[in-house]
Design a protein around this motif. Structure first.
Motif, PDB file in Angstrom:
ATOM      1  N   GLY A 208      43.584  40.819  35.653  1.00 56.20           N
ATOM      2  CA  GLY A 208      42.512  39.861  35.933  1.00 56.20           C
ATOM      3  C   GLY A 208      42.687  39.224  37.305  1.00 56.20           C
ATOM      4  N   GLN A 209      43.926  38.851  37.613  1.00 52.38           N
ATOM      5  CA  GLN A 209      44.212  38.264  38.928  1.00 52.38           C
ATOM      6  C   GLN A 209      43.966  39.286  40.033  1.00 52.38           C
ATOM      7  OE1 GLN A 209      48.243  36.748  38.556  1.00 52.38           O
ATOM      8  NE2 GLN A 209      47.710  35.588  36.727  1.00 52.38           N
TER       9      GLN A 209
ATOM     10  N   LEU B  26      47.268  41.996  31.099  1.00 53.63           N
ATOM     11  CA  LEU B  26      45.855  41.620  31.201  1.00 53.63           C
ATOM     12  C   LEU B  26      45.652  40.491  32.216  1.00 53.63           C
ATOM     13  CD1 LEU B  26      43.084  42.174  29.832  1.00 53.63           C
ATOM     14  CD2 LEU B  26      43.619  40.346  28.247  1.00 53.63           C
ATOM     15  N   ASP B  27      46.502  39.485  32.150  1.00 54.70           N
ATOM     16  CA  ASP B  27      46.420  38.386  33.124  1.00 54.70           C
ATOM     17  C   ASP B  27      46.571  38.936  34.546  1.00 54.70           C
ATOM     18  OD1 ASP B  27      46.152  36.413  31.196  1.00 54.70           O
ATOM     19  OD2 ASP B  27      48.281  35.897  31.164  1.00 54.70           O
TER      20      ASP B  27
ATOM     21  N   THR C 199      50.302  39.797  29.195  1.00 55.47           N
ATOM     22  CA  THR C 199      50.791  39.584  30.556  1.00 55.47           C
ATOM     23  C   THR C 199      50.102  40.567  31.509  1.00 55.47           C
ATOM     24  OG1 THR C 199      52.936  38.922  29.678  1.00 55.47           O
ATOM     25  CG2 THR C 199      52.866  39.518  32.001  1.00 55.47           C
TER      26      THR C 199
ATOM     27  N   GLU D 234      45.164  28.597  42.090  1.00 55.80           N
ATOM     28  CA  GLU D 234      45.137  27.559  41.053  1.00 55.80           C
ATOM     29  C   GLU D 234      44.916  28.186  39.675  1.00 55.80           C
ATOM     30  OE1 GLU D 234      41.869  24.819  41.598  1.00 55.80           O
ATOM     31  OE2 GLU D 234      42.213  23.924  39.616  1.00 55.80           O
ATOM     32  N   LYS D 235      43.981  29.141  39.634  1.00 55.76           N
ATOM     33  CA  LYS D 235      43.667  29.818  38.372  1.00 55.76           C
ATOM     34  C   LYS D 235      44.867  30.633  37.882  1.00 55.76           C
ATOM     35  CE  LYS D 235      41.146  31.010  35.080  1.00 55.76           C
ATOM     36  NZ  LYS D 235      40.867  29.897  34.189  1.00 55.76           N
TER      37      LYS D 235
ATOM     38  N   GLU E 120      48.362  30.825  34.333  1.00 50.78           N
ATOM     39  CA  GLU E 120      48.783  31.982  33.537  1.00 50.78           C
ATOM     40  C   GLU E 120      50.249  32.314  33.808  1.00 50.78           C
ATOM     41  OE1 GLU E 120      44.203  33.568  33.907  1.00 50.78           O
ATOM     42  OE2 GLU E 120      45.756  34.665  34.953  1.00 50.78           O
TER      43      GLU E 120
ATOM     44  N   ALA F 297      41.617  28.616  45.213  1.00 51.60           N
ATOM     45  CA  ALA F 297      41.054  28.645  43.856  1.00 51.60           C
ATOM     46  C   ALA F 297      41.692  29.745  43.005  1.00 51.60           C
ATOM     47  CB  ALA F 297      39.535  28.846  43.925  1.00 51.60           C
TER      48      ALA F 297
ATOM     49  N   LEU G 192      40.402  39.392  41.094  1.00 54.77           N
ATOM     50  CA  LEU G 192      40.042  38.281  41.980  1.00 54.77           C
ATOM     51  C   LEU G 192      40.543  38.535  43.403  1.00 54.77           C
ATOM     52  CD1 LEU G 192      40.916  35.322  39.552  1.00 54.77           C
ATOM     53  CD2 LEU G 192      38.644  36.251  40.044  1.00 54.77           C
TER      54      LEU G 192
END
Lengths: 251, 155
Positions: free
Chosen positions: A48-49, A44-45, A42, A126-127, A131, A123, A52
């Motif tokens: 990652g977000q 890590l997600d 979790t 959406e990505k 997750e 985008a 972005l």
């Protein structure tokens, strides 16, 4: 107020950054191995977000700052996350309750954000949504399992809810930055998402045999950056010390 | 240095020989993350989409793509990241699914759980955790042969 689009992107990125870091504090010390792995995934997600969102914020700002510069070289007063995500982990139940409350909001917000007129924002939404759907599925199950569990787990979950519920209101506050984003068709009205949030919350709490606090009092000041809680500074000291001690260190 | 630009079909074949760094049983093409390959003048442009936004393998994958292409003599390469449309397990190739199963990882199913145990094929399976050893996998267990196994999550 600086550029509202930059502010907005910092809010998105700081929410996921601060929560991601908080959740990563569990790495290696969670109650069971599966939960340890789930928490690390979790985190890590969310990180990652963050990359972005904050890279996009840096691009919009146009001063050459990237996600790392924004994450490691700003101090408390420049952070724009809601107060909920900077609250300490507490016990496992409290961490899961915080995550659940955030996930319900996050999923609703990202769903609406997919329709943003800003292509890059749509985008990332959406990505991220794919997750976050998994995050919510898990935290919902856990809140129900622990709430409707043993007397001990039930009491701890009720205590966690009582402690964290006053931080929910800030998620739905609408201010000048939101007004600018709504007018430009970039982001939804946060206040308009409250009813859907409450419907999910009430249904889950009912199944979890937990009681929502009666008062709707809300602590505010995180997303505007006016008044963070004392916890954020301590967290940043831990998160940023390496870049502050050895600027531009890489590995 | 190569004198003639290889055609795109050849480049796709080259990348089909590059294994996924986390799950080497399948190639990057099987995984469905290479979205486009184009020549822009003398530069080869490869469009890649991440599986999960925080997946640490993404950087290694980009490095592996570059290495594979340089080894074939291509000097000018651009890697483009594309977020939308977001990667979906629908883009896993049929061959990739079969390879996953043979490797012991249950391939993704629209129903949200594995069709059967990849080892003994029993359909008596239960979820241990929605998260596993990599962001793209969940942990399941077979109640017949009792083996735990990875399930490639459907997203």
């Amino acid at each position: 107020m600086s550029d509202p689009l930059f502010e907005f992107l910092c809010r998105m990125g700081d929410n996921t950054l601060v929560l991601g870091h908080r959740v990563s504090e569990w790495c290696g010390v969670a109650p069971v191995l599966e939960e340890d792995i789930a928490l690390a995934n979790t985190a890590l997600d969310l990180i990652g977000q963050t990359t972005l969102w904050l890279n996009l914020a840096g691009e919009v700002e146009g001063k050459g700052r990237d996600a790392d510069a924004l994450a490691f070289r700003r101090d408390v007063w420049d952070f724009r996350n809601v107060l909920l995500v900077e609250q300490p982990n507490g016990d496992f139940g409290q961490t899961m309750m915080r995550q659940f409350l955030f996930d319900v909001w996050h999923k609703g917000y990202l769903t609406a954000l997919q329709d943003s007129k800003h292509d890059q924002i749509a985008a990332v939404a959406e990505k991220s949504l794919k997750e976050v759907t998994y995050h919510l599925e898990r935290t919902m199950d856990t809140v129900i399992g622990l709430g409707d569990g043993t007397e001990e787990s039930h009491n701890r979950m009720q205590k966690a809810l009582d402690k964290l519920y006053p931080y929910v209101g800030e998620l739905f506050v609408r201010d000048d930055v939101d007004d600018a984003m709504i007018a430009a068709g970039i982001a939804p009205d946060p206040a308009a998402l409250r009813a859907d949030f409450d419907a999910v919350l009430d249904a889950v709490l009912r199944e979890a045999t937990l009681t929502k606090p009666e008062s709707d009092f809300a602590h505010k000041g995180g997303k505007s950056g006016q008044r963070h809680s004392e916890h954020l500074g301590h967290m940043l000291a831990q998160m940023q010390w390496l870049q502050r001690t050895y600027p531009d260190a890489t590995w | 240095m190569i004198t003639d630009k290889p055609d795109l079909k050849t480049v796709w074949d080259w990348l089909d020989a590059v294994p996924d760094p986390e799950i080497p049983a399948i190639s990057l093409i099987d995984l469905g993350i290479i979205r486009d390959i184009q020549w822009q003048g003398d530069t080869l442009e490869v469009t890649v989409t991440p599986t999960y936004s925080g997946c640490p393998a993404t950087r290694i994958i980009n490095l592996d793509i570059e290495t594979a292409l340089r080894d074939r003599g291509i000097e000018s390469i651009t890697l483009k990241t594309q977020l939308s449309p977001a990667w979906t397990t629908d883009w896993l190739s049929e061959r990739g699914r079969a390879r996953l199963e043979a490797y012991g990882i249950a391939p993704p199913q629209p129903a949200g759980g594995p069709q059967h145990c990849p080892l003994c094929k029993s359909d008596q399976v239960e979820r241990i955790s929605q998260f596993g050893s990599t962001p793209c996998k969940a942990q399941w267990r077979c109640s017949d042969c009792l083996e735990p196994f990875d399930y490639f999550k459907c997203i």
